[in-house]
Design a protein around this motif. Structure first.
Motif, PDB file in Angstrom:
ATOM      1  N   MET A 256     -16.740  13.043 -29.609  1.00  0.00           N
ATOM      2  CA  MET A 256     -15.956  13.248 -28.384  1.00  0.00           C
ATOM      3  C   MET A 256     -14.471  13.256 -28.749  1.00  0.00           C
ATOM      4  O   MET A 256     -14.016  12.427 -29.531  1.00  0.00           O
ATOM      5  CB  MET A 256     -16.213  12.090 -27.395  1.00  0.00           C
ATOM      6  CG  MET A 256     -17.639  12.013 -26.903  1.00  0.00           C
ATOM      7  SD  MET A 256     -17.971  10.501 -25.951  1.00  0.00           S
ATOM      8  CE  MET A 256     -18.613   9.403 -27.215  1.00  0.00           C
TER       9      MET A 256
ATOM     10  N   ILE B  10     -22.460  14.843 -15.752  1.00  0.00           N
ATOM     11  CA  ILE B  10     -23.147  14.077 -16.807  1.00  0.00           C
ATOM     12  C   ILE B  10     -22.992  12.574 -16.547  1.00  0.00           C
ATOM     13  O   ILE B  10     -23.938  11.803 -16.729  1.00  0.00           O
ATOM     14  CB  ILE B  10     -22.611  14.490 -18.196  1.00  0.00           C
ATOM     15  CG1 ILE B  10     -23.119  15.898 -18.518  1.00  0.00           C
ATOM     16  CG2 ILE B  10     -23.039  13.517 -19.283  1.00  0.00           C
ATOM     17  CD1 ILE B  10     -22.557  16.517 -19.764  1.00  0.00           C
TER      18      ILE B  10
ATOM     19  N   GLY C  18     -22.234  18.815 -27.277  1.00  0.00           N
ATOM     20  CA  GLY C  18     -21.805  17.457 -26.947  1.00  0.00           C
ATOM     21  C   GLY C  18     -21.783  16.595 -28.199  1.00  0.00           C
ATOM     22  O   GLY C  18     -22.508  16.863 -29.166  1.00  0.00           O
ATOM     23  N   GLY C  19     -20.960  15.554 -28.175  1.00  0.00           N
ATOM     24  CA  GLY C  19     -20.770  14.719 -29.367  1.00  0.00           C
ATOM     25  C   GLY C  19     -22.023  14.033 -29.873  1.00  0.00           C
ATOM     26  O   GLY C  19     -22.122  13.680 -31.048  1.00  0.00           O
ATOM     27  N   GLY C  20     -23.020  13.858 -28.979  1.00  0.00           N
ATOM     28  CA  GLY C  20     -24.232  13.146 -29.385  1.00  0.00           C
ATOM     29  C   GLY C  20     -25.370  14.067 -29.790  1.00  0.00           C
ATOM     30  O   GLY C  20     -26.508  13.618 -29.980  1.00  0.00           O
TER      31      GLY C  20
ATOM     32  N   GLU D 224     -30.625  17.876 -23.148  1.00  0.00           N
ATOM     33  CA  GLU D 224     -29.685  18.409 -24.143  1.00  0.00           C
ATOM     34  C   GLU D 224     -30.449  19.147 -25.254  1.00  0.00           C
ATOM     35  O   GLU D 224     -30.070  20.247 -25.668  1.00  0.00           O
ATOM     36  CB  GLU D 224     -28.891  17.213 -24.712  1.00  0.00           C
ATOM     37  CG  GLU D 224     -27.738  17.575 -25.619  1.00  0.00           C
ATOM     38  CD  GLU D 224     -27.009  16.329 -26.132  1.00  0.00           C
ATOM     39  OE1 GLU D 224     -27.673  15.327 -26.496  1.00  0.00           O
ATOM     40  OE2 GLU D 224     -25.765  16.355 -26.165  1.00  0.00           O
TER      41      GLU D 224
ATOM     42  N   LYS E 122     -13.790  20.289 -29.642  1.00  0.00           N
ATOM     43  CA  LYS E 122     -14.830  21.329 -29.760  1.00  0.00           C
ATOM     44  C   LYS E 122     -14.658  22.425 -28.704  1.00  0.00           C
ATOM     45  O   LYS E 122     -14.794  23.598 -29.009  1.00  0.00           O
ATOM     46  CB  LYS E 122     -16.229  20.697 -29.649  1.00  0.00           C
ATOM     47  CG  LYS E 122     -16.515  19.641 -30.726  1.00  0.00           C
ATOM     48  CD  LYS E 122     -17.857  18.950 -30.506  1.00  0.00           C
ATOM     49  CE  LYS E 122     -17.978  18.156 -29.249  1.00  0.00           C
ATOM     50  NZ  LYS E 122     -17.501  16.811 -29.217  1.00  0.00           N
TER      51      LYS E 122
ATOM     52  N   ASP F 222     -22.365  20.972 -22.560  1.00  0.00           N
ATOM     53  CA  ASP F 222     -22.294  20.003 -21.452  1.00  0.00           C
ATOM     54  C   ASP F 222     -22.246  20.725 -20.106  1.00  0.00           C
ATOM     55  O   ASP F 222     -22.871  20.286 -19.138  1.00  0.00           O
ATOM     56  CB  ASP F 222     -21.039  19.120 -21.581  1.00  0.00           C
ATOM     57  CG  ASP F 222     -21.171  18.074 -22.673  1.00  0.00           C
ATOM     58  OD1 ASP F 222     -22.295  17.808 -23.122  1.00  0.00           O
ATOM     59  OD2 ASP F 222     -20.133  17.523 -23.081  1.00  0.00           O
TER      60      ASP F 222
ATOM     61  N   ARG G 111     -16.546  10.515 -19.709  1.00  0.00           N
ATOM     62  CA  ARG G 111     -17.430  10.307 -20.855  1.00  0.00           C
ATOM     63  C   ARG G 111     -18.098   8.942 -20.702  1.00  0.00           C
ATOM     64  O   ARG G 111     -17.521   7.921 -21.085  1.00  0.00           O
ATOM     65  CB  ARG G 111     -16.632  10.388 -22.151  1.00  0.00           C
ATOM     66  CG  ARG G 111     -16.060  11.791 -22.402  1.00  0.00           C
ATOM     67  CD  ARG G 111     -15.430  11.870 -23.759  1.00  0.00           C
ATOM     68  NE  ARG G 111     -15.119  13.221 -24.142  1.00  0.00           N
ATOM     69  CZ  ARG G 111     -13.885  13.743 -24.088  1.00  0.00           C
ATOM     70  NH1 ARG G 111     -12.856  13.031 -23.646  1.00  0.00           N
ATOM     71  NH2 ARG G 111     -13.690  14.991 -24.476  1.00  0.00           N
ATOM     72  N   PRO G 112     -19.332   8.921 -20.187  1.00  0.00           N
ATOM     73  CA  PRO G 112     -19.949   7.635 -19.871  1.00  0.00           C
ATOM     74  C   PRO G 112     -20.068   6.690 -21.056  1.00  0.00           C
ATOM     75  O   PRO G 112     -20.029   5.472 -20.874  1.00  0.00           O
ATOM     76  CB  PRO G 112     -21.330   8.017 -19.323  1.00  0.00           C
ATOM     77  CG  PRO G 112     -21.521   9.469 -19.620  1.00  0.00           C
ATOM     78  CD  PRO G 112     -20.168  10.059 -19.794  1.00  0.00           C
ATOM     79  N   LEU G 113     -20.177   7.231 -22.280  1.00  0.00           N
ATOM     80  CA  LEU G 113     -20.331   6.334 -23.432  1.00  0.00           C
ATOM     81  C   LEU G 113     -19.002   5.808 -23.955  1.00  0.00           C
ATOM     82  O   LEU G 113     -18.971   4.803 -24.665  1.00  0.00           O
ATOM     83  CB  LEU G 113     -21.064   7.051 -24.577  1.00  0.00           C
ATOM     84  CG  LEU G 113     -22.528   7.389 -24.335  1.00  0.00           C
ATOM     85  CD1 LEU G 113     -23.114   8.057 -25.562  1.00  0.00           C
ATOM     86  CD2 LEU G 113     -23.329   6.142 -23.986  1.00  0.00           C
TER      87      LEU G 113
ATOM     88  N   ARG H 255     -22.637   7.746 -36.649  1.00  0.00           N
ATOM     89  CA  ARG H 255     -22.825   9.197 -36.466  1.00  0.00           C
ATOM     90  C   ARG H 255     -22.214  10.002 -37.613  1.00  0.00           C
ATOM     91  O   ARG H 255     -22.594  11.162 -37.810  1.00  0.00           O
ATOM     92  CB  ARG H 255     -22.160   9.656 -35.154  1.00  0.00           C
ATOM     93  CG  ARG H 255     -22.843   9.135 -33.913  1.00  0.00           C
ATOM     94  CD  ARG H 255     -22.197   9.754 -32.702  1.00  0.00           C
ATOM     95  NE  ARG H 255     -22.766   9.282 -31.461  1.00  0.00           N
ATOM     96  CZ  ARG H 255     -22.432   9.770 -30.275  1.00  0.00           C
ATOM     97  NH1 ARG H 255     -21.522  10.721 -30.186  1.00  0.00           N
ATOM     98  NH2 ARG H 255     -22.989   9.303 -29.179  1.00  0.00           N
TER      99      ARG H 255
ATOM    100  N   PHE I 154     -31.146  12.337 -20.433  1.00  0.00           N
ATOM    101  CA  PHE I 154     -30.079  13.300 -20.752  1.00  0.00           C
ATOM    102  C   PHE I 154     -30.330  13.947 -22.117  1.00  0.00           C
ATOM    103  O   PHE I 154     -30.194  15.162 -22.282  1.00  0.00           O
ATOM    104  CB  PHE I 154     -28.719  12.589 -20.743  1.00  0.00           C
ATOM    105  CG  PHE I 154     -27.594  13.426 -21.288  1.00  0.00           C
ATOM    106  CD1 PHE I 154     -26.964  14.384 -20.504  1.00  0.00           C
ATOM    107  CD2 PHE I 154     -27.165  13.271 -22.607  1.00  0.00           C
ATOM    108  CE1 PHE I 154     -25.942  15.176 -21.011  1.00  0.00           C
ATOM    109  CE2 PHE I 154     -26.145  14.052 -23.127  1.00  0.00           C
ATOM    110  CZ  PHE I 154     -25.527  14.999 -22.316  1.00  0.00           C
ATOM    111  N   ARG I 155     -30.727  13.139 -23.099  1.00  0.00           N
ATOM    112  CA  ARG I 155     -30.916  13.659 -24.464  1.00  0.00           C
ATOM    113  C   ARG I 155     -32.054  14.688 -24.509  1.00  0.00           C
ATOM    114  O   ARG I 155     -32.008  15.632 -25.299  1.00  0.00           O
ATOM    115  CB  ARG I 155     -31.200  12.521 -25.446  1.00  0.00           C
ATOM    116  CG  ARG I 155     -30.050  11.529 -25.622  1.00  0.00           C
ATOM    117  CD  ARG I 155     -28.826  12.138 -26.253  1.00  0.00           C
ATOM    118  NE  ARG I 155     -27.699  11.202 -26.291  1.00  0.00           N
ATOM    119  CZ  ARG I 155     -26.424  11.579 -26.359  1.00  0.00           C
ATOM    120  NH1 ARG I 155     -26.099  12.863 -26.402  1.00  0.00           N
ATOM    121  NH2 ARG I 155     -25.467  10.688 -26.386  1.00  0.00           N
TER     122      ARG I 155
HETATM  123  C1  S3P Z   1     -21.557  12.458 -25.581  1.00  0.00           C
HETATM  124  C2  S3P Z   1     -20.545  13.399 -25.597  1.00  0.00           C
HETATM  125  C3  S3P Z   1     -20.185  14.184 -24.411  1.00  0.00           C
HETATM  126  C4  S3P Z   1     -21.384  14.353 -23.471  1.00  0.00           C
HETATM  127  C5  S3P Z   1     -21.972  13.010 -23.140  1.00  0.00           C
HETATM  128  C6  S3P Z   1     -22.426  12.230 -24.383  1.00  0.00           C
HETATM  129  C7  S3P Z   1     -21.827  11.660 -26.814  1.00  0.00           C
HETATM  130  O1  S3P Z   1     -19.716  15.472 -24.816  1.00  0.00           O
HETATM  131  O2  S3P Z   1     -22.364  15.187 -24.034  1.00  0.00           O
HETATM  132  O3  S3P Z   1     -21.009  12.272 -22.436  1.00  0.00           O
HETATM  133  O4  S3P Z   1     -22.849  10.972 -26.880  1.00  0.00           O
HETATM  134  O5  S3P Z   1     -20.986  11.743 -27.752  1.00  0.00           O
HETATM  135  P1  S3P Z   1     -18.256  15.729 -25.502  1.00  0.00           P
HETATM  136  O6  S3P Z   1     -18.408  15.472 -26.968  1.00  0.00           O
HETATM  137  O7  S3P Z   1     -18.013  17.170 -25.211  1.00  0.00           O
HETATM  138  O8  S3P Z   1     -17.284  14.815 -24.835  1.00  0.00           O
END
Ligand code: S3P
Length: 169
Positions: free
Chosen positions: A10, A44, A77-79, A60, A14, A33, A118-120, A136, A56-57
């Motif tokens: 995040m 999200i 997304g970052g995850g 995704e 990107k 996203d 960004r909830p995380l 990661r 969510f995963r």
């Molecule tokens: C996440 C990154 C977010 C989004 C979600 C979870 C993550 O996307 O998919 O909040 O786990 O790193 P960005 O990387 O675009 O912020």
């Protein structure tokens, strides 16, 4: 052509770099996203709060599978690298670009970003964000076919570097 997939934590840029790269290559730009939000019909952040991260995963992963073969630049997304099946799928793709950014810059960008929820990461300390980032790092490296260090570079410079190093010019 397979998609050019941008991965990274995040705040790595990107979406910004992806839009620039898509414009330079005259390709469509897709934000994973945004595609997920269109599918789930909510933000999200609301989805995490009501359905949880595991659900969510799964969504995704489904959407990643749908878009890998599209001729487009895709900001993931970052995850995205967390699910083993995504990690395996990314490793088989020819154009996976890891935007590698130093943790201080990532934290600054995340904490100053008022546009994206960004909830995380929202309302986390720098140490807490780094604790999410650390495990990661090897996953991004392994999934990538190209690593681009973004520190102190503009989106335009990064896009040009990606085009040159992927041999797309
Ligand atoms: C996440 C990154 C977010 C989004 C979600 C979870 C993550 O996307 O998919 O909040 O786990 O790193 P960005 O990387 O675009 O912020």
């Amino acid at each position: 052509m397979n998609a050019i997939l941008l991965i990274g934590f995040m705040g790595a840029g990107k979406s910004t770099v992806g839009r620039q790269l898509a414009a330079d290559l005259d390709l469509p730009f897709l934000d994973l996203d945004t595609a997920i939000e269109a599918e789930i019909q909510m933000s999200i952040a609301d989805y995490f709060a009501t359905q949880g991260e595991a659900s969510f995963r799964q969504i995704e992963s489904c959407i990643l599978q749908e878009i890998v073969a599209q001729e487009a630049v895709v900001a993931c997304g970052g995850g995205i690298i967390l699910q083993p099946q995504n990690h395996q799928l990314l490793k088989r793709q020819p154009n996976v670009v890891y935007l590698q950014t130093n943790p201080d810059q990532l934290y600054q960008r995340i904490s100053q970003d008022t546009q994206n929820q960004r909830p995380l990461a929202d309302e986390k300390t720098a140490a807490e964000v780094t604790a999410i980032l650390q495990p990661r790092l090897p996953l991004y490296q392994e999934a990538a076919s190209l690593v681009v260090v973004t520190d102190d570079k503009t989106p335009a410079i990064i896009a040009t570097e990606i085009i040159e190093r992927l041999g797309k010019q």
